[in-house]
Design an enzyme around this catalytic site. Sequence first.
Site: not given
Length: 320
Positions: A10-11, A14, A178
Amino acid sequence: MAKVTIIGATGNVGMFAAHAISAIPPVSEILLYGREGRESLLRGIAQDLCDSFAALGTDIRVNWTTNLQDVAGSDVIVITAGSPRTPSQDRLDLAMGNARIVASFAETIGAVAPDTKILVVTNPVDVMTSVALKYSKLKTSQVFGLGTHLDSMRLKSLIASYFHVHVSEVHTRIIGEHGDSLVPLWSATTIGGIRISNLPEFAHLPIKEIIESVKGSGQQIIQNKGSTVYGPGEAIASLVRTVLSDENRILTVSAYIRTEVHGIGAVCIGVPARINRDGVFPIAIRLDEPEVIAFQESVEKIRVRTKSVLEALEEERNKG
């Protein structure tokens, strides 16, 4: 044919990753996972994706679920769930909250999908990759993170722009965290097969400015538009493609290393790795001395934070 699950569907990352992954030939099913209470949104995303596939003539099944048990049978599981980074927030500040989330997912994944490959995107990705590896109890080759893959692509693009060449002519990579302690490998950078240091223009390359641009790229995008979406989404899809298509490409991802890089290891961090259907396998490399020193510093930074997070997480769980 392959099943790919997106945890955190839902992001924004994603959602876009699901669309980008749909273009990978071996993929026959995409499963969208979200937490309870997000059923309507998940249903809407699945319907929207199905419409796009119909327009493209793509025959892929799209399902959604709030039951993590449904990830069983997944060939690759992408974890993007977690709290997003705010413009003023360091990736490492996110560690404990997201570690709880990733550990919970990893435990279930290890139990119901023992043959899967886990691709961790949740930040801080190096630490979260270690969390996923520990709590899934899967082999080190089965768990890896997005790591410095996108950072390497950003560096590649900037070098191509400076030298006015096609991006495919540039081969370079960034290893380490990162984050702020990332390490560009100028010793392994070539343009058209020529080592970059052998080109006269290299003497004028604004190295400091380029690296600062790479480091700050994500934060700048977050400040300007709220979140990074397309870069991470395509980077995720490229890694999923490399696994499912058994490509044996060497890409720079967060993986568990032992002694492959000058004997430095026992941590998950960005390194060159051979990636195929069996998983991710770090390769042995030799670096120039300044790069070794910088990589050692980056590893120690991540090792300390990883140890701290894992110990705190274990203590919490023991109390619970």
